[in-house]
Motif scaffolding. Sequence first.
Motif, PDB file in Angstrom:
ATOM      1  N   PHE A  53       0.832  -1.197   0.000  1.00 15.52           N
ATOM      2  CA  PHE A  53       0.000   0.000   0.000  1.00 15.52           C
ATOM      3  C   PHE A  53       0.870   1.252   0.000  1.00 15.52           C
ATOM      4  O   PHE A  53       2.046   1.209   0.326  1.00 15.52           O
ATOM      5  CB  PHE A  53      -0.879   0.024   1.258  1.00 15.52           C
ATOM      6  CG  PHE A  53      -1.719  -1.202   1.438  1.00 15.52           C
ATOM      7  CD1 PHE A  53      -2.988  -1.267   0.882  1.00 15.52           C
ATOM      8  CD2 PHE A  53      -1.260  -2.301   2.155  1.00 15.52           C
ATOM      9  CE1 PHE A  53      -3.774  -2.403   1.031  1.00 15.52           C
ATOM     10  CE2 PHE A  53      -2.042  -3.439   2.321  1.00 15.52           C
ATOM     11  CZ  PHE A  53      -3.303  -3.479   1.753  1.00 15.52           C
ATOM     12  N   TYR A  54       0.243   2.380  -0.314  1.00 17.50           N
ATOM     13  CA  TYR A  54       0.858   3.680  -0.084  1.00 17.50           C
ATOM     14  C   TYR A  54       0.536   4.016   1.375  1.00 17.50           C
ATOM     15  O   TYR A  54      -0.550   4.502   1.692  1.00 17.50           O
ATOM     16  CB  TYR A  54       0.280   4.734  -1.033  1.00 17.50           C
ATOM     17  CG  TYR A  54       0.659   4.506  -2.475  1.00 17.50           C
ATOM     18  CD1 TYR A  54       1.905   4.916  -2.950  1.00 17.50           C
ATOM     19  CD2 TYR A  54      -0.223   3.872  -3.349  1.00 17.50           C
ATOM     20  CE1 TYR A  54       2.270   4.695  -4.277  1.00 17.50           C
ATOM     21  CE2 TYR A  54       0.127   3.655  -4.672  1.00 17.50           C
ATOM     22  CZ  TYR A  54       1.368   4.072  -5.130  1.00 17.50           C
ATOM     23  OH  TYR A  54       1.719   3.841  -6.442  1.00 17.50           O
ATOM     24  N   GLU A  55       1.476   3.706   2.236  1.00 18.34           N
ATOM     25  CA  GLU A  55       1.235   3.812   3.680  1.00 18.34           C
ATOM     26  C   GLU A  55       0.866   5.225   4.118  1.00 18.34           C
ATOM     27  O   GLU A  55       0.129   5.413   5.080  1.00 18.34           O
ATOM     28  CB  GLU A  55       2.473   3.329   4.436  1.00 18.34           C
ATOM     29  CG  GLU A  55       2.283   3.110   5.901  1.00 18.34           C
ATOM     30  CD  GLU A  55       3.471   2.419   6.558  1.00 18.34           C
ATOM     31  OE1 GLU A  55       3.519   2.431   7.790  1.00 18.34           O
ATOM     32  OE2 GLU A  55       4.347   1.862   5.852  1.00 18.34           O
ATOM     33  N   ASN A  56       1.364   6.223   3.398  1.00 17.48           N
ATOM     34  CA  ASN A  56       1.083   7.611   3.769  1.00 17.48           C
ATOM     35  C   ASN A  56      -0.329   8.056   3.375  1.00 17.48           C
ATOM     36  O   ASN A  56      -0.779   9.113   3.791  1.00 17.48           O
ATOM     37  CB  ASN A  56       2.123   8.557   3.165  1.00 17.48           C
ATOM     38  CG  ASN A  56       2.128   8.519   1.648  1.00 17.48           C
ATOM     39  OD1 ASN A  56       1.717   7.530   1.029  1.00 17.48           O
ATOM     40  ND2 ASN A  56       2.612   9.576   1.030  1.00 17.48           N
TER      41      ASN A  56
ATOM     42  N   LYS B  14       8.322  -1.083   5.314  1.00 16.32           N
ATOM     43  CA  LYS B  14       7.863   0.221   5.801  1.00 16.32           C
ATOM     44  C   LYS B  14       7.634   1.122   4.594  1.00 16.32           C
ATOM     45  O   LYS B  14       8.389   1.102   3.637  1.00 16.32           O
ATOM     46  CB  LYS B  14       8.897   0.838   6.731  1.00 16.32           C
ATOM     47  CG  LYS B  14       8.894   0.225   8.114  1.00 16.32           C
ATOM     48  CD  LYS B  14       9.343   1.269   9.145  1.00 16.32           C
ATOM     49  CE  LYS B  14       9.309   0.725  10.536  1.00 16.32           C
ATOM     50  NZ  LYS B  14       8.003   0.802  11.141  1.00 16.32           N
ATOM     51  N   GLY B  15       6.558   1.871   4.642  1.00 17.61           N
ATOM     52  CA  GLY B  15       6.169   2.721   3.517  1.00 17.61           C
ATOM     53  C   GLY B  15       5.171   2.044   2.590  1.00 17.61           C
ATOM     54  O   GLY B  15       4.512   2.698   1.805  1.00 17.61           O
ATOM     55  N   GLU B  16       5.092   0.702   2.688  1.00 16.66           N
ATOM     56  CA  GLU B  16       4.149  -0.078   1.870  1.00 16.66           C
ATOM     57  C   GLU B  16       3.156  -0.846   2.739  1.00 16.66           C
ATOM     58  O   GLU B  16       2.446  -1.709   2.250  1.00 16.66           O
ATOM     59  CB  GLU B  16       4.901  -1.056   0.972  1.00 16.66           C
ATOM     60  CG  GLU B  16       5.750  -0.399  -0.080  1.00 16.66           C
ATOM     61  CD  GLU B  16       6.373  -1.391  -1.059  1.00 16.66           C
ATOM     62  OE1 GLU B  16       6.562  -2.573  -0.685  1.00 16.66           O
ATOM     63  OE2 GLU B  16       6.655  -0.985  -2.184  1.00 16.66           O
ATOM     64  N   ARG B  17       3.117  -0.530   3.999  1.00 20.56           N
ATOM     65  CA  ARG B  17       2.235  -1.252   4.923  1.00 20.56           C
ATOM     66  C   ARG B  17       0.843  -0.624   4.945  1.00 20.56           C
ATOM     67  O   ARG B  17       0.669   0.509   4.517  1.00 20.56           O
ATOM     68  CB  ARG B  17       2.852  -1.246   6.320  1.00 20.56           C
ATOM     69  CG  ARG B  17       4.141  -2.060   6.353  1.00 20.56           C
ATOM     70  CD  ARG B  17       4.760  -2.086   7.703  1.00 20.56           C
ATOM     71  NE  ARG B  17       5.964  -2.908   7.661  1.00 20.56           N
ATOM     72  CZ  ARG B  17       6.856  -2.964   8.630  1.00 20.56           C
ATOM     73  NH1 ARG B  17       6.677  -2.273   9.745  1.00 20.56           N
ATOM     74  NH2 ARG B  17       7.916  -3.732   8.505  1.00 20.56           N
ATOM     75  N   PRO B  18      -0.141  -1.357   5.448  1.00 16.32           N
ATOM     76  CA  PRO B  18      -1.497  -0.808   5.520  1.00 16.32           C
ATOM     77  C   PRO B  18      -1.537   0.464   6.362  1.00 16.32           C
ATOM     78  O   PRO B  18      -0.777   0.620   7.309  1.00 16.32           O
ATOM     79  CB  PRO B  18      -2.291  -1.921   6.204  1.00 16.32           C
ATOM     80  CG  PRO B  18      -1.498  -3.165   5.964  1.00 16.32           C
ATOM     81  CD  PRO B  18      -0.066  -2.740   5.943  1.00 16.32           C
ATOM     82  N   SER B  19      -2.458   1.345   6.003  1.00 13.15           N
ATOM     83  CA  SER B  19      -2.627   2.567   6.799  1.00 13.15           C
ATOM     84  C   SER B  19      -3.748   2.413   7.823  1.00 13.15           C
ATOM     85  O   SER B  19      -3.944   3.291   8.660  1.00 13.15           O
ATOM     86  CB  SER B  19      -2.884   3.768   5.891  1.00 13.15           C
ATOM     87  OG  SER B  19      -4.023   3.563   5.089  1.00 13.15           O
ATOM     88  N   ALA B  20      -4.459   1.282   7.753  1.00 16.11           N
ATOM     89  CA  ALA B  20      -5.534   1.030   8.715  1.00 16.11           C
ATOM     90  C   ALA B  20      -5.803  -0.469   8.801  1.00 16.11           C
ATOM     91  O   ALA B  20      -5.458  -1.231   7.889  1.00 16.11           O
ATOM     92  CB  ALA B  20      -6.809   1.761   8.296  1.00 16.11           C
ATOM     93  N   TYR B  21      -6.432  -0.850   9.899  1.00 16.19           N
ATOM     94  CA  TYR B  21      -6.853  -2.235  10.100  1.00 16.19           C
ATOM     95  C   TYR B  21      -8.235  -2.240  10.739  1.00 16.19           C
ATOM     96  O   TYR B  21      -8.563  -1.355  11.532  1.00 16.19           O
ATOM     97  CB  TYR B  21      -5.912  -2.973  11.064  1.00 16.19           C
ATOM     98  CG  TYR B  21      -4.511  -3.163  10.570  1.00 16.19           C
ATOM     99  CD1 TYR B  21      -4.162  -4.275   9.805  1.00 16.19           C
ATOM    100  CD2 TYR B  21      -3.508  -2.245  10.891  1.00 16.19           C
ATOM    101  CE1 TYR B  21      -2.856  -4.460   9.372  1.00 16.19           C
ATOM    102  CE2 TYR B  21      -2.207  -2.423  10.462  1.00 16.19           C
ATOM    103  CZ  TYR B  21      -1.897  -3.533   9.693  1.00 16.19           C
ATOM    104  OH  TYR B  21      -0.605  -3.713   9.267  1.00 16.19           O
TER     105      TYR B  21
END
Length: 190
Positions: free
Chosen positions: A15-18, A77-84
């Motif tokens: 993902f786009y973590e930002n 890092k930087g490609e991780r989910p932004s929510a769960y």
Amino acid sequence: MLKDLVLNNRSYRRFYENEKIDIQTLKEFIDLARNTASTVNSQALKYVLINNEEYNEKVFETLAWAGMLKEWDGPEKGERPSAYIIILCDLALGHNKSTDVGIAAQTILLGAVEKGFGGCMLGSIKREQLAESLNIDLKKYTIDLVVALGKPKETIKIVDLPESKTTAYYRDENGVHYVPKRSLDDIIIR
């Protein structure tokens, strides 16, 4: 159109973590799930919404990603989910609600796709560690599924099943993720 939502609802793992998802949007996804079918109308599912870096990291540490991609430990890092969204079953209201969990998770993901997001259902969870990190009482709730959400940062393509008939998903040298699917004729018995 429903078909477009279904075809765009892939198991995104990068993902786009930002690109953040606000709590109100997560609540909208839960409101969709709340209005779906429930075994004997028990409405036993409860949800934990996570969308900040500190708690995102705590959830991430408890998950295993893409079991068929043996050389990949999950998003960097930087490609991780932004929510769960963590789906729980309230044991005072019912047990063994796997059908309800599947319906709720799919509904959440379809809602996410409609808003330009994507996600992945994760069942490989260090449940005791997650419960401790988030103060979830495992005497009152089961942790049934984690839905990771964010703005997808990968291309996923559905392809025909190869001659080997393997359904194992894979990535090419450019990181494009391929998901072999059985044909319609292969899955209809009669």
